[in-house]
Design an enzyme around this catalytic site. Structure first.
Site, PDB file in Angstrom:
ATOM      1  N   ASP A 209       0.825  -1.196   0.000  1.00 19.17           N
ATOM      2  CA  ASP A 209       0.000   0.000   0.000  1.00 19.17           C
ATOM      3  C   ASP A 209       0.869   1.260   0.000  1.00 19.17           C
ATOM      4  O   ASP A 209       1.874   1.335   0.720  1.00 19.17           O
ATOM      5  CB  ASP A 209      -0.897  -0.021   1.244  1.00 19.17           C
ATOM      6  CG  ASP A 209      -1.919   1.081   1.264  1.00 19.17           C
ATOM      7  OD1 ASP A 209      -2.760   1.120   0.356  1.00 19.17           O
ATOM      8  OD2 ASP A 209      -1.881   1.894   2.204  1.00 19.17           O
ATOM      9  N   GLU A 259      14.480 -15.446   0.278  1.00 17.38           N
ATOM     10  CA  GLU A 259      14.772 -16.542   1.203  1.00 17.38           C
ATOM     11  C   GLU A 259      13.884 -17.748   0.937  1.00 17.38           C
ATOM     12  O   GLU A 259      14.175 -18.849   1.423  1.00 17.38           O
ATOM     13  CB  GLU A 259      14.556 -16.077   2.653  1.00 17.38           C
ATOM     14  CG  GLU A 259      15.522 -15.016   3.128  1.00 17.38           C
ATOM     15  CD  GLU A 259      15.132 -14.449   4.494  1.00 17.38           C
ATOM     16  OE1 GLU A 259      15.824 -13.531   4.967  1.00 17.38           O
ATOM     17  OE2 GLU A 259      14.131 -14.922   5.080  1.00 17.38           O
TER      18      GLU A 259
END
Length: 557
Positions: A209, A259
């Site tokens: 956002d 990751e």
């Protein structure tokens, strides 16, 4: 047996069809009038039949709902009115089982004023570490009784709120949404923890956002609003938005995303003024993708659509990202209504719209033409290379709901800006596109839940409900299902070739590799279609003639 998530692989997002769910207005399983996670689970078969590749959930976190859930009180939990963490896990599993990936909203510019950190800040003294997580400043005047600057909030009124002892805090949006201080290392680390928290629960990606607002440079004294307005927004040095330093934050986020196997995806909501600035958010070293809202703010016009597509495909080629295409979302008037209004002529919003009780604006909206154009624009969009973001209810051809009484409206953009439309709102706020969906022809909430809905639904919802459109091959729902199925079958690489041989300025035709051709008639007069087999059209054809405000897809051997 679990179906493989499609499209497979780490690049699933590049040409995905993503369906935005506004959780409080999608489906209510417990009958309290508010949509919930169990409601989403109950509609997974519907989403699978629709043919979307992913869902994007607007905020479902604990919230006082000062801004529809975008005032987050706890970033690592579920609002108890919407569900539990266990139910979130069940929802992710059900969507994955159906071959649908999950994207969640992250709101990093501000928290709720109910967040534990902000409550701690209010209880702490001036200059404390607790206050340093947010943006506090001394006020002006003899005793700090005046705001530190004359900046307006997006939702109207001052962007500064007093807390006593001459101190004020910054809130770019509602006063219940204090801005974080992104120069604070603890803030940065906590959001990395949040990204891992949801990634570990199986979330496939994140929508960020107002991604351009995080990092700020607040000199002393603060500039006036007039001084801010005079600054170059494309320099990367504006004090409040789109600063170059924000990309240091997203480089850290990218390290977290990578990751995981496959890497988690992200898309930025970044309202910036130039393609070059937006491209930085879409960098592979950063978020990887950024919304372009250019079609969302464009009139139904062939020249505008072609320029927008050409520009954005060039941007995506330069960044190595993929384009994003949007016609509606939770912040704007639904495009079926927008296309029935007088032209925007480049303005961001249609301002001052008055609505009749029947749910239509009183200033000349043509609901039938709006829907016809919306269907045509949707087929145009779904034929483009890149990812398509669809907003819940547009597959039903829903119009904006305009006749919501003032006392039942929930959006601060309405209550704090009456008569003075702000930012991207039309003066009525955003409630009209957030009304709970109609699933059935009748009932207290048209199948949304067993006991009403948190925003009033109009009587005409029954005629456009899922139940009313099921089995009707001419319905908008059937059009979306057919288009999404064909899109998956026909898509190949992320290129297109324009075809100008039809000889009309109000007609756009392009082909995709493999013989897929899309033709859109933006005008009124019919146009003869090129050779090929018509596999889908947004409106009935007259032989080989494509009528006005219509799109057809063809295939060629």
């Amino acid at each position: 047996m679990s179906e493989q998530i499609a499209p497979a692989g780490a690049d699933w997002w590049r040409q995905a069809a993503v369906y935005q769910i506004y959780p409080r207005s999608f489906a209510d399983a417990n009958g309290d009038g508010i949509g919930d996670l169990r409601g989403i689970v109950s509609r997974v078969p519907y989403l699978r039949a629709l043919g979307v590749d992913a869902v994007w959930l607007s905020p479902f976190y604990p919230s006082a709902l000062a801004d529809g859930g975008y005032d987050v009180a706890d970033y690592r939990d579920v609002d108890p009115r919407i569900g539990t963490l266990a139910e979130f896990d069940e929802m992710v599993a059900a969507l994955h089982e159906a071959g649908i990936r999950v994207v969640v909203d992250i709101v990093p510019n501000h928290s709720s004023d109910q967040h534990a950190w902000f409550r701690e800040a209010l209880a702490a003294p001036k200059g404390s570490p607790a206050r340093d997580r947010y943006i506090f400043r001394d006020g002006l005047g003899e005793n700090g009784e005046l705001p530190p600057a004359d900046w307006p909030s997006v939702f109207g009124g001052s962007a500064w709120e007093p807390v006593g002892h001459g101190q004020w805090y910054l809130h770019t949006f509602a006063r219940e949404q204090p801005d974080f201080n992104w120069d604070n290392a603890e803030v940065r680390e906590d959001f990395l923890t949040t990204l891992r928290f949801w990634s570990d629960r199986g979330v496939d990606g994140f929508r960020i956002d107002v991604a351009h607002l995080l990092v700020k440079e607040l000199a002393d004294p603060l500039p006036s609003q007039a001084e801010l307005d005079a600054l170059d927004r494309d320099s990367g040095r504006h004090p409040l938005l789109d600063r170059d330093e924000v990309h240091e934050v997203y480089a850290q986020w990218r390290a977290v995303f990578d990751e995981y196997d496959p890497p988690r995806t992200a898309v930025a909501e970044a309202w910036v003024d130039s393609p070059a600035r937006r491209a930085r958010y879409a960098s592979p070293a950063g978020l990887g993708q950024a919304f372009n809202f250019d079609l969302l703010t464009a009139d139904f016009d062939a020249g505008a659509f072609r320029r927008i597509v050409a520009d954005n495909l060039a941007q995506s080629a330069a960044t190595g990202s993929s384009s994003t295409w949007v016609l509606s979302n939770h912040d704007v008037t639904r495009h079926a209504t927008r296309y029935g209004l007088p032209p925007l002529n480049g303005r961001r919003v249609k301002q001052g719209v008055e609505w009749m009780l029947a749910g239509a604006p009183a200033d000349g909206v043509d609901l039938a033409l709006g829907l016809r154009r919306a269907r045509a624009a949707t087929l145009f969009l779904l034929a483009l290379p890149g990812s398509a973001y669809l907003y819940q209810g547009e597959e039903l051809g829903l119009h904006e709901v305009g006749d919501i009484p003032a006392e039942q409206r929930q959006d601060p953009a309405y209550h704090r800006s009456v008569g003075q439309p702000a930012w991207s709102y039309d003066g009525l706020g955003r409630d009209g596109c957030r009304v709970p969906l109609p699933w059935a022809r009748s009932g207290s909430s048209f199948g949304f839940g067993s006991d009403g809905a948190h925003l009033p639904q109009p009587a005409w919802f029954g005629d456009v409900s899922v139940e009313a459109q099921e089995g009707d091959p001419a319905s908008t729902l059937s059009l979306y299902r057919a288009a999404l199925r064909l899109r998956r079958e026909l898509q190949s690489d992320e290129t297109l070739a324009w075809h100008d041989e039809l000889g009309r300025d109000d007609v756009l035709a392009f082909s995709r590799p493999g013989g897929w051709v899309s033709v859109t008639n933006f005008g009124d007069a019919p146009v003869a279609l090129p050779d090929g087999e018509v596999v889908l059209a947004s409106a009935p054809l007259d032989g080989d003639l494509l009528p006005g405000a219509a799109t057809a897809w063809l295939t060629r051997a």
